[in-house]
Design a protein around this motif. Structure first.
Motif, short mmCIF file in Angstrom:
data_model
loop_
_atom_site.label_atom_id
_atom_site.label_comp_id
_atom_site.label_asym_id
_atom_site.label_seq_id
_atom_site.Cartn_x
_atom_site.Cartn_y
_atom_site.Cartn_z
N ASN A 194 0.83 -1.20 0.00
CA ASN A 194 0.00 0.00 0.00
C ASN A 194 0.87 1.26 0.00
O ASN A 194 0.52 2.28 0.58
CB ASN A 194 -1.02 -0.01 1.15
N THR A 195 2.02 1.18 -0.69
CA THR A 195 2.87 2.34 -0.92
C THR A 195 2.89 2.62 -2.42
O THR A 195 3.10 1.73 -3.23
CB THR A 195 4.30 2.10 -0.41
N THR A 246 1.73 6.37 1.44
CA THR A 246 0.90 5.22 1.78
C THR A 246 -0.53 5.54 1.36
O THR A 246 -0.99 6.67 1.54
CB THR A 246 0.96 4.94 3.29
#
Length: 108
Positions: free
Chosen positions: A61-62, A84
């Motif tokens: 989730n970056t 993020t």
């Protein structure tokens, strides 16, 4: 009023098109195959403002993005940022990927 609408193809897929509007200024984001472009214009006054974009990489989730073109400021080319983000089912306290790419404040 700031609004963001989007269409996600799949839960873990950020490909698609988004529209962000702030008064008369609209930003259209298109994400496809690890590339993105943002075009900003003043709809009420029928005026093109700028277009910019480049490549991105999503790891977990970056989201990391690198600007490869910018019609308003060529000094922003090669700018890179990472944030993020959230996808459906993940924490709502994280930033949606469309907001990151449209609002790369350090790069636009």
């Amino acid at each position: 009023v700031l609004s963001l609408s989007n269409r996600l193809v799949g839960q873990n897929n950020i490909n698609g098109a988004w529209l962000q509007q702030d008064n008369t200024v609209q930003a259209v984001l298109i994400i496809q195959s690890a590339y993105f472009s943002v075009t900003t214009y003043d709809a009420a006054n029928k005026k093109f403002l700028q277009t910019w974009g480049g490549s991105y990489n999503k790891a977990g989730n970056t989201l990391s993005a690198t600007v490869e073109f910018n019609s308003a400021d060529n000094f922003k080319v090669s700018c890179t940022t990472s944030h993020t983000f959230f996808m459906p089912g993940l924490s709502d306290s994280m930033i949606p990927p469309a907001n990151i790419l449209i609002n790369m404040s350090s790069c636009i």
